[in-house]
Write a protein that holds these residues in place. Structure first.
Motif, PDB file in Angstrom:
ATOM      1  N   VAL A 164       0.824  -1.211   0.000  1.00 39.87           N
ATOM      2  CA  VAL A 164       0.000   0.000   0.000  1.00 39.87           C
ATOM      3  C   VAL A 164       0.858   1.260   0.000  1.00 39.87           C
ATOM      4  CG1 VAL A 164      -1.876  -1.185   1.195  1.00 39.87           C
ATOM      5  CG2 VAL A 164      -0.173   0.083   2.531  1.00 39.87           C
ATOM      6  N   ALA A 165       2.144   1.129   0.300  1.00 40.16           N
ATOM      7  CA  ALA A 165       3.055   2.269   0.313  1.00 40.16           C
ATOM      8  C   ALA A 165       4.394   1.827  -0.259  1.00 40.16           C
ATOM      9  CB  ALA A 165       3.233   2.818   1.723  1.00 40.16           C
ATOM     10  N   LEU A 166       5.152   2.808  -0.763  1.00 42.65           N
ATOM     11  CA  LEU A 166       6.439   2.514  -1.386  1.00 42.65           C
ATOM     12  C   LEU A 166       7.442   3.604  -1.049  1.00 42.65           C
ATOM     13  CD1 LEU A 166       8.320   1.099  -3.535  1.00 42.65           C
ATOM     14  CD2 LEU A 166       7.258   2.619  -5.224  1.00 42.65           C
ATOM     15  N   LEU A 167       8.610   3.201  -0.538  1.00 44.77           N
ATOM     16  CA  LEU A 167       9.764   4.089  -0.435  1.00 44.77           C
ATOM     17  C   LEU A 167      10.712   3.734  -1.562  1.00 44.77           C
ATOM     18  CD1 LEU A 167       8.882   3.571   2.782  1.00 44.77           C
ATOM     19  CD2 LEU A 167      10.928   4.972   3.142  1.00 44.77           C
ATOM     20  N   TYR A 168      11.160   4.723  -2.323  1.00 44.02           N
ATOM     21  CA  TYR A 168      12.016   4.436  -3.472  1.00 44.02           C
ATOM     22  C   TYR A 168      13.072   5.525  -3.641  1.00 44.02           C
ATOM     23  CZ  TYR A 168       9.319   8.014  -5.944  1.00 44.02           C
ATOM     24  OH  TYR A 168       8.735   9.194  -6.309  1.00 44.02           O
ATOM     25  N   ASP A 184      12.932   6.846 -10.554  1.00 42.95           N
ATOM     26  CA  ASP A 184      11.738   7.625 -10.890  1.00 42.95           C
ATOM     27  C   ASP A 184      10.996   7.114 -12.129  1.00 42.95           C
ATOM     28  OD1 ASP A 184      11.777   9.433  -8.817  1.00 42.95           O
ATOM     29  OD2 ASP A 184      11.679  11.184 -10.123  1.00 42.95           O
ATOM     30  N   GLU A 185      11.738   6.891 -13.196  1.00 41.97           N
ATOM     31  CA  GLU A 185      11.105   6.556 -14.465  1.00 41.97           C
ATOM     32  C   GLU A 185      10.321   5.256 -14.368  1.00 41.97           C
ATOM     33  OE1 GLU A 185      12.405   5.777 -19.133  1.00 41.97           O
ATOM     34  OE2 GLU A 185      13.767   6.843 -17.769  1.00 41.97           O
ATOM     35  N   ARG A 186      10.949   4.228 -13.751  1.00 39.49           N
ATOM     36  CA  ARG A 186      10.276   2.934 -13.632  1.00 39.49           C
ATOM     37  C   ARG A 186       9.101   3.000 -12.671  1.00 39.49           C
ATOM     38  NH1 ARG A 186      15.352  -0.698 -12.358  1.00 39.49           N
ATOM     39  NH2 ARG A 186      16.454   1.287 -12.420  1.00 39.49           N
ATOM     40  N   VAL A 187       9.281   3.749 -11.556  1.00 37.71           N
ATOM     41  CA  VAL A 187       8.191   3.889 -10.583  1.00 37.71           C
ATOM     42  C   VAL A 187       7.013   4.626 -11.216  1.00 37.71           C
ATOM     43  CG1 VAL A 187       7.515   4.981  -8.404  1.00 37.71           C
ATOM     44  CG2 VAL A 187       9.694   3.754  -8.567  1.00 37.71           C
ATOM     45  N   ALA A 188       7.297   5.714 -11.935  1.00 38.30           N
ATOM     46  CA  ALA A 188       6.232   6.505 -12.562  1.00 38.30           C
ATOM     47  C   ALA A 188       5.448   5.682 -13.573  1.00 38.30           C
ATOM     48  CB  ALA A 188       6.829   7.736 -13.232  1.00 38.30           C
ATOM     49  N   ALA A 189       6.128   4.795 -14.278  1.00 36.57           N
ATOM     50  CA  ALA A 189       5.461   3.982 -15.304  1.00 36.57           C
ATOM     51  C   ALA A 189       4.654   2.839 -14.714  1.00 36.57           C
ATOM     52  CB  ALA A 189       6.506   3.425 -16.276  1.00 36.57           C
ATOM     53  N   THR A 190       4.998   2.399 -13.499  1.00 33.78           N
ATOM     54  CA  THR A 190       4.415   1.177 -12.941  1.00 33.78           C
ATOM     55  C   THR A 190       3.327   1.433 -11.908  1.00 33.78           C
ATOM     56  OG1 THR A 190       6.585   0.142 -13.235  1.00 33.78           O
ATOM     57  CG2 THR A 190       4.988  -1.041 -11.904  1.00 33.78           C
ATOM     58  N   VAL A 191       3.544   2.408 -11.039  1.00 36.05           N
ATOM     59  CA  VAL A 191       2.626   2.633  -9.919  1.00 36.05           C
ATOM     60  C   VAL A 191       1.179   2.857 -10.361  1.00 36.05           C
ATOM     61  CG1 VAL A 191       2.046   4.287  -8.092  1.00 36.05           C
ATOM     62  CG2 VAL A 191       4.358   3.348  -8.245  1.00 36.05           C
ATOM     63  N   PRO A 192       0.912   3.618 -11.430  1.00 35.73           N
ATOM     64  CA  PRO A 192      -0.489   3.807 -11.832  1.00 35.73           C
ATOM     65  C   PRO A 192      -1.220   2.516 -12.179  1.00 35.73           C
ATOM     66  CG  PRO A 192       0.907   5.442 -12.891  1.00 35.73           C
ATOM     67  CD  PRO A 192       1.816   4.452 -12.254  1.00 35.73           C
ATOM     68  N   GLN A 193      -0.485   1.447 -12.455  1.00 32.55           N
ATOM     69  CA  GLN A 193      -1.099   0.168 -12.804  1.00 32.55           C
ATOM     70  C   GLN A 193      -1.415  -0.689 -11.581  1.00 32.55           C
ATOM     71  OE1 GLN A 193       1.149  -1.808 -16.060  1.00 32.55           O
ATOM     72  NE2 GLN A 193       2.371   0.059 -16.126  1.00 32.55           N
ATOM     73  N   VAL A 194      -1.034  -0.214 -10.377  1.00 28.97           N
ATOM     74  CA  VAL A 194      -1.196  -1.005  -9.151  1.00 28.97           C
ATOM     75  C   VAL A 194      -2.177  -0.274  -8.235  1.00 28.97           C
ATOM     76  CG1 VAL A 194      -0.019  -2.115  -7.224  1.00 28.97           C
ATOM     77  CG2 VAL A 194       1.173  -1.817  -9.414  1.00 28.97           C
ATOM     78  N   GLU A 195      -3.387  -0.766  -8.186  1.00 31.28           N
ATOM     79  CA  GLU A 195      -4.463  -0.064  -7.476  1.00 31.28           C
ATOM     80  C   GLU A 195      -4.189   0.065  -5.985  1.00 31.28           C
ATOM     81  OE1 GLU A 195      -9.318  -0.501  -6.887  1.00 31.28           O
ATOM     82  OE2 GLU A 195      -8.243  -1.720  -8.358  1.00 31.28           O
TER      83      GLU A 195
END
Length: 524
Positions: free
Chosen positions: A102-106, A111-122
């Motif tokens: 439910v939360a992520l520290l990164y 940034d690029e990979r997180v930005a592309a992936t997080v919107p797909q994980v409800e």
């Protein structure tokens, strides 16, 4: 106080608050300072709606923030989830979703990979960016998250049954989250040289009364071994030293500067560049007492080189897994080339035959290494694998490690290799670890991974992916070298030479990649 990692850390921090707990580069925190930072982050996570039992993904390089994140999550009875920082978008999406984080520290490098992936994980609804400004929408800067919250505790009671998850695997399939209860995790990975605590307060007293010790887990914290090594060091009241990313010269410089007493690595993949650096350059290692490999076994040739550059320093191989804990130590003179033998730490470790009955010592019966007692609960979101790996026999719950072995007359365990990686060639079993160790003993070989590929006559053939030292050696030279040390059916029939071996950040072989690489070399 409970046998709970957050309880224990708080007790140790109260007892030895002024002692240095953590060092990474120029940064250092005392136990009290680390506790205060973890309190701030824990309160922030609570304010973001993270509840007990929910999962907090940690996608960071080694550093202060990783340790703070682990302790902070545990303080509010949340579960930290380690994320491999090398993962590409599809792999990240799998771990985020499989773990129900439910939360992520990164780190902002991702940034690029997180930005592309997080919107797909409800489920993933709160982001904390470490290391500077982030371009990911909605991410809260780490320093801002801490600054807005109190350094005091004020958390609810915890339990020895609270969950800890370590994601592991990925060499033959997608990783799985290994679930532990806190008490079981503590005792399964307990330092066997220390007396076992009868009550939680014994851990605090041990840390309070311990002499000064500096310990260095070299592997990435996204690997369970480094996380466990960190907590073990804290229960001993020690100072933990990290390097942000593995680089052999930086490891030795750090050991020299911080006067490290004990370091933990993962097998040849780390040991070889460290040996080579010592062979090139001198360092003051007078503080170093122990060099420990865990999670992957040192080959005999590498141990011999270590003994030359690290005279009078104890070199140890530990045997265990994320599911079993640390279970045994290599018998003196044992190597993958000569045959691996381990002395179990506890009576709960044995070998079970095909009927799941203990193998009689000296019988020569082959089974697999198993442990009962303090073992993991199972795999998160995978009841079928849990049932296969953790069977109940005569009222006792066992872990089947998958390591093929027998029990010698003296009670030591002779391990042949991982059953899932064994190559069946013409009815004979070949264990890759043995062949890899022999290949790495050739002076022209830097690294090697052995796998099986299809063969019309024998079903499978032994194939080796080799990273050479400089120019690739002739296959016939490697063949002659192997035949001096191995039976003919174990000798690779196919060689694929690569510029760089693909391994995990912790040094684990990627057998899927090796099989594909070897197969492509045949098809060309």
């Amino acid at each position: 106080m409970e046998f709970n990692y957050a309880d224990l850390f708080e007790g140790v921090a109260d007892a030895i608050g002024d002692r240095v707990a953590l060092v990474c580069g120029a940064r250092r925190l005392t136990y009290a300072e680390l506790d205060a930072q973890a309190n701030r982050l824990a309160h922030h996570l609570e304010s973001a709606g993270v509840k007990p039992g929910q999962h907090v993904a940690v996608q960071l390089y080694n550093g202060i923030e990783y340790a703070v994140a682990l302790v902070a999550a545990l303080k509010i009875r949340a579960v930290p989830v380690n994320v491999n920082y090398r993962y590409v978008e599809s792999e990240l999406r799998y771990v985020y979703q499989d773990s129900d984080s439910v939360a992520l520290l990164y780190d902002v490098e991702f940034d690029e990979r997180v930005a592309a992936t997080v919107p797909q994980v409800e489920s993933l609804r709160h982001l904390i960016a470490v290391g500077g400004a982030s371009s990911v929408p909605g991410a809260v800067p780490y320093e801002e998250a801490l600054a807005a919250r109190p350094a005091t505790r004020g958390f609810g009671p915890r339990s020895a049954d609270d969950t800890y998850i370590i994601y592991t695997g990925g060499t033959t399939g997608m990783p799985k989250g290994v679930m532990w209860g806190m008490k079981e995790l503590l005792f399964a990975f307990w330092n066997p040289s220390l007396p076992r605590p009868g009550v939680p307060e014994d851990v605090v007293e041990m840390a309070r009364n311990a002499g000064p010790m500096v310990m260095m887990p070299v592997a990435p914290l996204m690997h369970g071994a480094a996380q466990v090594a960190t907590f073990i060091a804290w229960w001993m009241g020690a100072t933990v030293v990290y390097v942000r990313r593995f680089e052999a010269a930086e490891v030795w410089r750090t050991i020299e500067r911080e006067k490290v007493n004990s370091l933990t690595i993962t097998g040849d993949a780390m040991a070889i560049p460290m040996v080579e650096e010592l062979e090139r350059s001198p360092y003051d290692l007078s503080s170093l007492l122990a060099f420990v490999s865990t999670g992957a076994i040192l080959s005999g040739s590498v141990r011999e080189r270590l003994a030359v550059v690290l005279p009078n320093i104890m070199i140890m191989d530990r045997f265990g897994s994320t599911e079993s804990g640390s279970t045994a130590e290599a018998v003196a003179g044992s190597t993958p080339e000569k045959g691996l033998r381990f002395a179990p730490d506890v009576a709960d470790v044995t070998v079970l035959d095909d009927a799941l009955q203990p193998v009689k010592p000296g019988s020569g019966v082959i089974g697999q290494v198993a442990r009962t007692g303090f073992i993991a609960r199972g795999y998160y979101n995978d009841p079928e694998k849990t049932a296969r790996t953790f069977p109940e026999v005569d009222g006792r719950r066992w872990l089947l490690t998958g390591d093929i072995a027998t029990v010698e007359e003296d009670g030591s365990i002779a391990v042949y290799g991982r059953g899932s990686q064994a190559i069946n060639t013409g009815g004979e079993k070949v264990f890759p670890e043995e062949v890899e160790a022999v290949l790495k003993g050739h002076p022209a070989v830097f690294d090697a991974v052995v796998t099986g590929i299809p063969d019309e006559r024998f079903g499978s053939r032994v194939a080796a992916v080799v990273q050479p030292q400089g120019e690739p050696p002739a296959p016939q030279d490697l063949d002659a070298h192997c035949r001096k040390n191995l039976s003919g059916y174990k000798v690779p029939r196919t060689y694929a030479f690569v510029k760089e071996m693909k391994r995990s950040p912790a040094g684990k072989a990627d057998y899927r990649w090796a099989k594909e690489t070897a197969q492509r070399s045949v098809e060309r």
